[in-house]
Structure formats: structure tokens, C-alpha cells
Design a protein around this motif. Structure first.
Motif, mmCIF file in Angstrom:
data_model
loop_
_atom_site.group_PDB
_atom_site.id
_atom_site.type_symbol
_atom_site.label_atom_id
_atom_site.label_comp_id
_atom_site.label_asym_id
_atom_site.label_seq_id
_atom_site.Cartn_x
_atom_site.Cartn_y
_atom_site.Cartn_z
ATOM 1 N N GLU A 168 6.367 7.865 -11.249
ATOM 2 C CA GLU A 168 5.341 8.929 -11.087
ATOM 3 C C GLU A 168 4.776 8.784 -9.847
ATOM 4 O O GLU A 168 4.417 9.820 -8.995
ATOM 5 N N GLN A 169 4.437 7.431 -9.590
ATOM 6 C CA GLN A 169 3.345 7.288 -8.518
ATOM 7 C C GLN A 169 4.027 7.414 -7.184
ATOM 8 O O GLN A 169 3.744 7.981 -6.271
ATOM 9 N N ALA A 170 5.424 6.778 -7.555
ATOM 10 C CA ALA A 170 6.488 6.928 -6.320
ATOM 11 C C ALA A 170 6.618 8.330 -5.926
ATOM 12 O O ALA A 170 6.625 8.876 -4.720
ATOM 13 N N LYS A 171 6.809 9.258 -6.860
ATOM 14 C CA LYS A 171 7.183 10.677 -6.490
ATOM 15 C C LYS A 171 5.945 11.361 -5.678
ATOM 16 O O LYS A 171 6.106 11.986 -4.746
ATOM 17 N N ALA A 172 4.700 10.893 -6.529
ATOM 18 C CA ALA A 172 3.374 11.478 -5.971
ATOM 19 C C ALA A 172 3.257 10.960 -4.357
ATOM 20 O O ALA A 172 2.819 11.907 -3.437
ATOM 21 N N ALA A 173 3.510 9.757 -4.344
ATOM 22 C CA ALA A 173 3.382 9.198 -2.790
ATOM 23 C C ALA A 173 4.405 9.896 -1.821
ATOM 24 O O ALA A 173 4.004 10.389 -0.715
ATOM 25 N N LEU A 174 5.512 10.140 -2.166
ATOM 26 C CA LEU A 174 6.598 10.723 -1.486
ATOM 27 C C LEU A 174 6.252 12.184 -1.195
ATOM 28 O O LEU A 174 6.276 12.855 0.100
ATOM 29 N N ALA A 175 5.760 12.852 -2.220
ATOM 30 C CA ALA A 175 5.232 14.316 -2.059
ATOM 31 C C ALA A 175 4.076 14.358 -0.867
ATOM 32 O O ALA A 175 3.969 15.350 -0.351
ATOM 33 N N GLN A 176 3.436 13.363 -0.879
ATOM 34 C CA GLN A 176 2.466 13.257 0.352
ATOM 35 C C GLN A 176 2.892 12.811 1.550
ATOM 36 O O GLN A 176 2.247 12.375 2.485
ATOM 37 N N GLY A 177 4.307 12.554 1.627
ATOM 38 C CA GLY A 177 4.660 11.993 2.848
ATOM 39 C C GLY A 177 4.482 10.399 3.182
ATOM 40 O O GLY A 177 4.566 10.003 4.241
ATOM 41 N N GLU B 240 5.985 7.117 2.389
ATOM 42 C CA GLU B 240 7.139 6.565 1.845
ATOM 43 C C GLU B 240 6.724 5.031 1.692
ATOM 44 O O GLU B 240 7.415 4.373 0.656
ATOM 45 N N ASP B 241 5.897 4.593 2.758
ATOM 46 C CA ASP B 241 5.381 3.235 2.374
ATOM 47 C C ASP B 241 5.125 2.843 0.947
ATOM 48 O O ASP B 241 5.231 1.987 0.316
ATOM 49 N N LEU B 242 4.237 3.898 0.445
ATOM 50 C CA LEU B 242 3.393 3.813 -0.751
ATOM 51 C C LEU B 242 4.348 3.906 -1.874
ATOM 52 O O LEU B 242 4.521 3.153 -2.969
ATOM 53 N N ALA B 243 5.364 4.761 -1.788
ATOM 54 C CA ALA B 243 6.485 4.985 -2.684
ATOM 55 C C ALA B 243 7.155 3.665 -2.791
ATOM 56 O O ALA B 243 7.396 3.455 -3.980
ATOM 57 N N ARG B 244 7.621 3.124 -1.685
ATOM 58 C CA ARG B 244 8.341 1.812 -1.819
ATOM 59 C C ARG B 244 7.558 0.805 -2.299
ATOM 60 O O ARG B 244 8.216 0.154 -3.160
ATOM 61 N N GLU B 245 6.421 0.710 -2.299
ATOM 62 C CA GLU B 245 5.617 -0.262 -3.042
ATOM 63 C C GLU B 245 5.822 0.003 -4.553
ATOM 64 O O GLU B 245 5.609 -0.879 -5.250
ATOM 65 N N ALA B 246 5.383 1.280 -4.772
ATOM 66 C CA ALA B 246 5.484 1.387 -6.312
ATOM 67 C C ALA B 246 6.683 1.446 -6.852
ATOM 68 O O ALA B 246 6.792 0.850 -8.165
ATOM 69 N N LEU B 247 7.655 1.348 -6.222
ATOM 70 C CA LEU B 247 9.106 1.382 -6.638
ATOM 71 C C LEU B 247 9.379 -0.400 -6.937
ATOM 72 O O LEU B 247 10.125 -0.809 -7.510
ATOM 73 N N THR B 248 8.733 -1.070 -5.980
ATOM 74 C CA THR B 248 9.125 -2.411 -6.019
ATOM 75 C C THR B 248 8.208 -2.883 -7.200
ATOM 76 O O THR B 248 8.892 -4.009 -7.833
ATOM 77 N N MET B 249 7.045 -2.382 -7.533
ATOM 78 C CA MET B 249 6.414 -2.930 -8.611
ATOM 79 C C MET B 249 7.119 -2.373 -9.912
ATOM 80 O O MET B 249 7.328 -3.285 -10.914
ATOM 81 N N LYS B 250 7.890 -1.368 -9.955
ATOM 82 C CA LYS B 250 8.525 -0.888 -10.909
ATOM 83 C C LYS B 250 9.689 -1.710 -11.365
ATOM 84 O O LYS B 250 10.063 -2.139 -12.231
ATOM 85 N N SER B 251 10.403 -2.250 -10.184
ATOM 86 C CA SER B 251 11.445 -3.146 -10.222
ATOM 87 C C SER B 251 11.140 -4.502 -10.935
ATOM 88 O O SER B 251 11.824 -4.894 -11.931
#
Lengths: 262, 91
Positions: free
Chosen positions: A73-82, A84-95
Motif C-alpha cells: 500500500e505504501q509503495a502505491k501511495a508513494a508512486l501516486a505522489q510521484g 518512485e524512490d520511496l516506492a522502491r524502498e517500500a518494495l525492498t522492505m516488502k521483499s
């Protein structure tokens, strides 16, 4: 079966040693029976322990899954705000979380397997113990102490081996459970420390902190916009008559900038 | 011949099957003695054979096994330990 002859001998001698024989062979039967009941209790406790560990793992898997979903959800929210760096970080944590979940699921399958085996062992032992009790009473009623010796030795050796087998199975299950409890403890501590669960608010990770900052900035902006609209609207009405609309908006704009900086 | 698989109980195996069981046992022994061969499939094959041809004695029979075989999920090191004097057996 040459490979197993030696192991078989070792196993039997140890299993027999575990049950001391009494002087009167018939007492040996009673003593052995007591030991069997003790082991039966132990196996049942073992089954309960494994089940507890399994349930705990299930709870942890659920918690980690929630964390993982939250990162998505965080990655989606970050992407929605443009961002991508934050979305990447969230997805790394998810992984990282997903790796742990997969690991726990493997352990869960192993524990469920142990549990199933112990339940089967418990049922087998229960049937054996009941049969032994009947046999013991028959031997005691039918034979004198001296005559009973051979029969008793047979039954004794047979049941000793059974007890050794079940005892070993319980020991293995206990070892496995202990290993998992140690790891489970580590995950519980991790969850409690907030490293995984930032909802506790104790220590926020960078992604959550940044998203919250973005959210609060957006919130300030939108409140500001609402205020501007309200003030603008309120002053716009009398402005029609007085012609004071222009100076009013000049006052409002620097005020808003000041708020934004603060 | 009565064979016990640890964790599973006893199986009475007809003598006619012993030749094949011995062969599977040799395969397992070979796997244990070499680093190239996998132990698990060899153990599985041996235990599956015993389960397939063996008949379980009734609960009221108290007889000693002639041979005791490892747990189906025993690891290689665990099997090696069983073949040492002070391995896994409690007591």
C-alpha cells in the motif's frame, strides 16, 4: 541388513537399561506399566507443545503478512505522489518480509508434520499400553513368579523397544520445537521493537516517515487551500459593494506563505 | 523377520523379501559412504519397501525387532550418528 545390526543392538540395550528390572519379575511388569503411563503423558504433552508452537507460527505469519501488505500500500501511495524512490524502498522492505514469511511457512509445514507423527505415536502407544495392562494381569494371574519369567522377559523387551522408539520421537519433536521457539522469539522481539511494526509509533522507518511527511504537507496544503477559499469567498461577497477585494487578497497571500514555511 | 522403522512401529516382513531389502540396504550404505550419492532417496526406497511388503503385528504382540531402521525424515548426519555408539538414543 548388516548396516543396522549394530544400531539395533545399541538401541535395544539402552531401551532395556532405561527400565530397571525389579527382583520379583511380576513387579517388573507393574513398574514397566507405570513407565508406560508416564511416557504416554509425555507424548501427549509433546503433542500439545508442538501444537502451541504451530499456532504461534501461524500468528507470526499473519502479522508479517499484514506488514507486507502494508508495504505494498505504501509503495502505491508513494508512486501516486510521484516518489518512485520511496516506492522502491517500500518494495525492498516488502521483499525482506516475504522472504521471512516463506521461511516461516516452511517451518510451519515441518511442525505440522511432526505434530501428525506424534499424534500417531501417541495413539499407537495408547493401544500398546492398554494391551500390556491386560497381558500383565493375565501373566500375574496365570503363572507363579518363577514360571512367569520367560513370558515377562518377552513382553518386557517388546514394550521397552516400543518405549524407546516413542521416547526418541518425542525427543526429536522437542528439539525441533525448541529450535523454532528460539527463532519465533527473535521474530516476536523484532515485531515488538517496531522494526517491523511501525504502527506502534516507537521507531518509524524512513518510508513511513517520508510518506507521513508527504501526507502532512498535503494535508497542510489542502487545509490552506480550503481556508483561502473560505476567506476569499467571505470577502468576495462584500467586495462587490465596497471594492475592497484587491487589498484583502494581498494580505492573505503573504500570510499563507508564512504558514507554509512554518 | 520383524523390522521396526523408528517413529512408525514394527513390520513383519516375509523372508522371501529379504533379498531385495538387503539390496536396498546396500544402496543406502553406499550412499552413506560416498559424498556423491544422495542418502534420502536411498533411505526412502528402503523404508517404502519395508512398508509395502510388511504387515503390522497386532497391538497385543510384544516382540523384539530383529532390525531397527531410522526415522523416514532422518538427515544424513542423524543417520551417521545412529551408527555411532553414542548417537541419538536417550538414556
Amino acid at each position: 541388513m548388516g548396516l543396522w545390526q549394530r544400531f539395533t543392538l545399541i538401541f535395544k540395550s539402552k531401551a532395556n537399561k532405561a527400565l530397571d528390572k525389579a527382583e520379583d519379575p511380576r513387579e517388573t511388569l507393574d513398574y514397566s506399566y507405570e513407565k508406560q503411563l508416564e511416557l504416554l503423558q509425555k507424548v501427549r504433552r509433546g503433542v500439545a507443545d508442538v501444537a502451541t508452537s504451530r499456532k504461534r507460527l501461524e500468528l507470526q505469519i499473519t502479522q508479517l503478512q499484514q506488514q507486507s501488505d502494508k508495504r505494498t500500500e505504501q509503495a502505491k501511495a508513494a508512486l501516486a505522489q510521484g516518489r518512485e524512490d520511496l516506492a522502491r524502498e517500500a518494495l525492498t522492505m516488502k521483499s525482506g518480509l516475504d522472504t521471512q514469511i516463506a521461511d516461516l511457512q516452511t517451518q510451519h509445514a515441518q511442525l505440522a508434520d511432526q505434530e501428525e507423527k506424534l499424534v500417531a505415536a501417541s495413539q499407537r502407544l495408547q493401544a500398546k499400553v492398554e494391551a500390556f495392562r491386560t497381558k500383565k494381569e493375565t501373566i500375574k494371574a496365570t503363572y507363579s513368579a518363577a514360571e512367569a519369567q520367560t513370558k515377562i522377559n518377552e513382553a518386557f523387551s517388546g514394550i521397552s523397544e516400543e518405549l524407546g522408539d516413542v521416547g526418541l520421537a518425542v525427543q526429536r519433536a522437542e528439539d525441533k520445537t525448541a529450535q523454532m521457539q528460539a527463532r519465533g522469539q527473535a521474530i516476536d522481539e523484532l515485531l515488538a521493537s517496531g522494526a517491523l511494526d511501525d504502527a506502534s509509533g516507537t521507531s518509524k522507518d524512513s518510508v513511513t516517515a517520508e510518506l507521513e511527511r508527504l501526507a502532512s504537507t498535503n494535508d497542510v496544503e489542502s487545509q490552506l487551500a480550503a481556508m483561502k477559499a473560505a476567506i476569499g469567498g467571505a470577502q468576495a461577497a462584500p467586495a462587490i459593494g465596497t471594492g475592497a477585494a484587491a487589498p484583502a487578497s494581498e494580505v492573505t497571500a503573504p500570510e499563507a506563505e508564512g504558514q507554509q514555511q512554518a | 523377520m520383524i523390522i521396526r522403522i523408528l517413529g512408525e512401529g514394527q513390520f513383519e516382513v516375509p523372508d522371501s523379501e529379504l533379498e531385495e531389502i538387503n539390496r536396498l540396504d546396500s544402496v543406502l550404505e553406499h550412499a552413506l559412504n560416498t559424498t556423491d550419492d544422495d542418502v534420502q532417496p536411498a533411505l526412502d526406497a528402503l523404508l517404502d519397501k519395508v512398508r509395502a511388503v510388511g504387515v503390522r503385528p497386532t497391538h497385543d504382540e510384544f516382540v523384539e525387532s530383529e532390525v531397527i531402521l531410522p526415522f523416514a525424515d532422518a538427515h544424513e548426519e542423524e543417520i551417521r550418528a545412529m551408527l555411532q555408539d553414542d548417537g541419538l538414543i536417550p538414556g
